[in-house]
Every structure is written in structure tokens, then in C-alpha cells.
Design an enzyme around this catalytic site. Sequence first.
Site, mmCIF file in Angstrom:
data_model
loop_
_atom_site.group_PDB
_atom_site.id
_atom_site.type_symbol
_atom_site.label_atom_id
_atom_site.label_comp_id
_atom_site.label_asym_id
_atom_site.label_seq_id
_atom_site.Cartn_x
_atom_site.Cartn_y
_atom_site.Cartn_z
ATOM 1 N N SER A 66 0.793 -1.229 0.000
ATOM 2 C CA SER A 66 0.000 0.000 0.000
ATOM 3 C C SER A 66 0.824 1.276 0.000
ATOM 4 O O SER A 66 0.279 2.358 -0.189
ATOM 5 C CB SER A 66 -0.945 0.016 1.207
ATOM 6 O OG SER A 66 -0.208 0.020 2.424
ATOM 7 N N CYS A 83 17.986 3.466 -1.803
ATOM 8 C CA CYS A 83 18.009 4.296 -3.009
ATOM 9 C C CYS A 83 19.252 5.174 -3.109
ATOM 10 O O CYS A 83 19.889 5.246 -4.167
ATOM 11 C CB CYS A 83 16.743 5.148 -3.075
ATOM 12 S SG CYS A 83 16.442 6.203 -1.639
#
EC number: 1.2.1.38
Length: 345
Positions: free
Chosen positions: A10, A145
Amino acid sequence: MTRVAVLGASGYTGGEVLRLLLAHPGVEVVQATSDQFAGKRLDYPHPHLRGLGALRFTPHEQLGPCDVLLSCMPQGGLHQRWPRISELAGRVVDLSADFRLEDAEHARWYRKNPRPAGTPEFVYGLPEWTAAQLPNARLVAVPGCMAHAALLALLPLVRAGLVKPDVIVDAKTGSSGGGATPDRASHHPERANALRCYKPVGHRHTGEIESITARLTGQRPTVHFSATAVPSVRGVLATVHAFAARPIDESEPLRALASTYREKPFVHVVRPNASASPFPEPGPLLGTNHCDLSVDVDAERGRIVVNAALDNLVKGAAGTAVHVLNLMLGRPETEGLVFRGLHPL
């Protein structure tokens, strides 16, 4: 078709994983879990998924068997569920920080318990460097990242023996890197126009860059890492400052990067004045699984500067997870990842 489930689907990363997998010709998404949105359609938290099938979220505890599980759970979520997950999924790709480091390193940087008993050896999911290990991997840890961008910039220089052990990494990141749940620092009125160094020292990506560089090159640098929040939603720009280990020709660092990534479809070495965007920037890469690199050399001072830009939610997370999945399954590595971005934005 390979049956794939997405655990913790989600959030922002989960939404990007679903976007890519639902259009992938070689997989079937059989389940997407969320306790908060259980019973609701995928487009309830992810409006960009409207019209892409009738799949609805199920609670985490109702996760069923699958061929491959992609976990987008927050840190610690997969650790806690590992005994059951290992019975349901033959192979796991983890997008959290739970399995990126060996136990001693993990304890130092995350101050969490060691990985659960019976956990298989992990493969670090940096496809440009670990592709050969992925077909037989049972557990793959996708890089963080900012660490991902820094490693793509730094590893060729270290492997070529061009740089001294001390390395400076200055990473800039957009607000989506903080996840979908807001706090005081990420609340829009506080964050919208922010340009702040929020982690000058002690960022956990420091340990990831050091540990993985040692793992992949045999040489462990000392990394000085700082993270800065910039007024954008997506994107990472990591500027790596390395210092030449010896007098070098200005073309050597460029040759090291170009030779490393020449056959890699998602990493591009950008030459100055080559286009309207002569240096890497995240904007043209948003939504893509691509990373742009550039290198500049201050020969007089012996400094090598590599800039690396990518979309933190795609190349820095979901896109690399799908790239990893393709290699695990023996499929074409670019499958499902052909989108090249938009310009102008």
C-alpha cells in the site's frame, strides 16, 4: 506465468511494484497485502492503477503460497514474518533494509536483532554487479536508493584502483523517500520548500556503501555520507567526491565508468554538452529504471567527482526489484521496464 505476491503493497514503493508487475508479460500478481486497506481495490491508495484488474488487498496474515514474494514492508516487517514467509514463498525479494548487511554490520547501523534462524544467504540486488548470482538466489536484498546511486558511481573507480580509501558522498533526495506515512518533517507545509541537510553524519547508507563496496571489490572505503532533503517529490542525486590514489589521466575515470556499464541497459554515462541536460538530474528519469552518471576530474587537486541521478521509487526500489526478478527467472532483463521517462516535465 510466475505467481508473484507483494507483501506490504500500500505504500509508494508497493504502488510502483504493482504498476510494473501488472503490465509485466511473464508474471501474474496473485496477491497484494495491506492491513490498512484490506478488502479495498488497489486503486484506493494508488490512483494510477485504476482499471488494471479487479485485485483487492488482503491482510498480511492471509498471505498465500506464491512462486516469488516481493516484500515492501517497513524495516523489521519481513524479519518478524520470516518463518511463515519461508514456507509460503520459494524465493523472496526484499525492498526493505532487513537483509542488506551481514549481522554485525546490520546491528551496528540498524540496532536491530540479528536475522532469524534459517535465513538463507542473501544476494545483494545490484544487477549491474551481481547479475550472475541472481538466477540461483533464494533471498535478494534490493539496495537503499541513495546507496544505490552512490555505489553505481563509486564501484568502478574502486575496482580500477583509481581512488584513495576516503570518499565523500553528498546525497540529495525528494520527499517520497520518507514513505507514505507523514511525520512532522515530511508534512507538506514543513517539507514543500525545504532544502535541509537532515543527516549530516551517521546515516545508515554509510555502512551499506562501505560493506557492499568491500563485498564486490575486496576494498573497503571509509565513506563520509550526508543526506539533504530537496523540494521535490521524487529523485536522488548523489555526488561522490573521491581522491586519486596516484597521478591520473583525466580520461581514466571516464573509461572506468564507460567500460563497466557499456553493456548495461539501465546505466548511462552522460557526457557534458551532449544534450539539453548535460549533467545527470532526476527529472528526465522519473518513472524509469535508468540511472545517469557523469564524471569530472580536477587533476590539479586530484579530485574525481561522479554524479549519479535516479528515481528513488523505481531504479532505487521497485524497478530494480523487477530487474532482479527478471534475472532470477531467466527472462530478458529489460522486460516490463521499457518506459523512458518524460520531457519536459
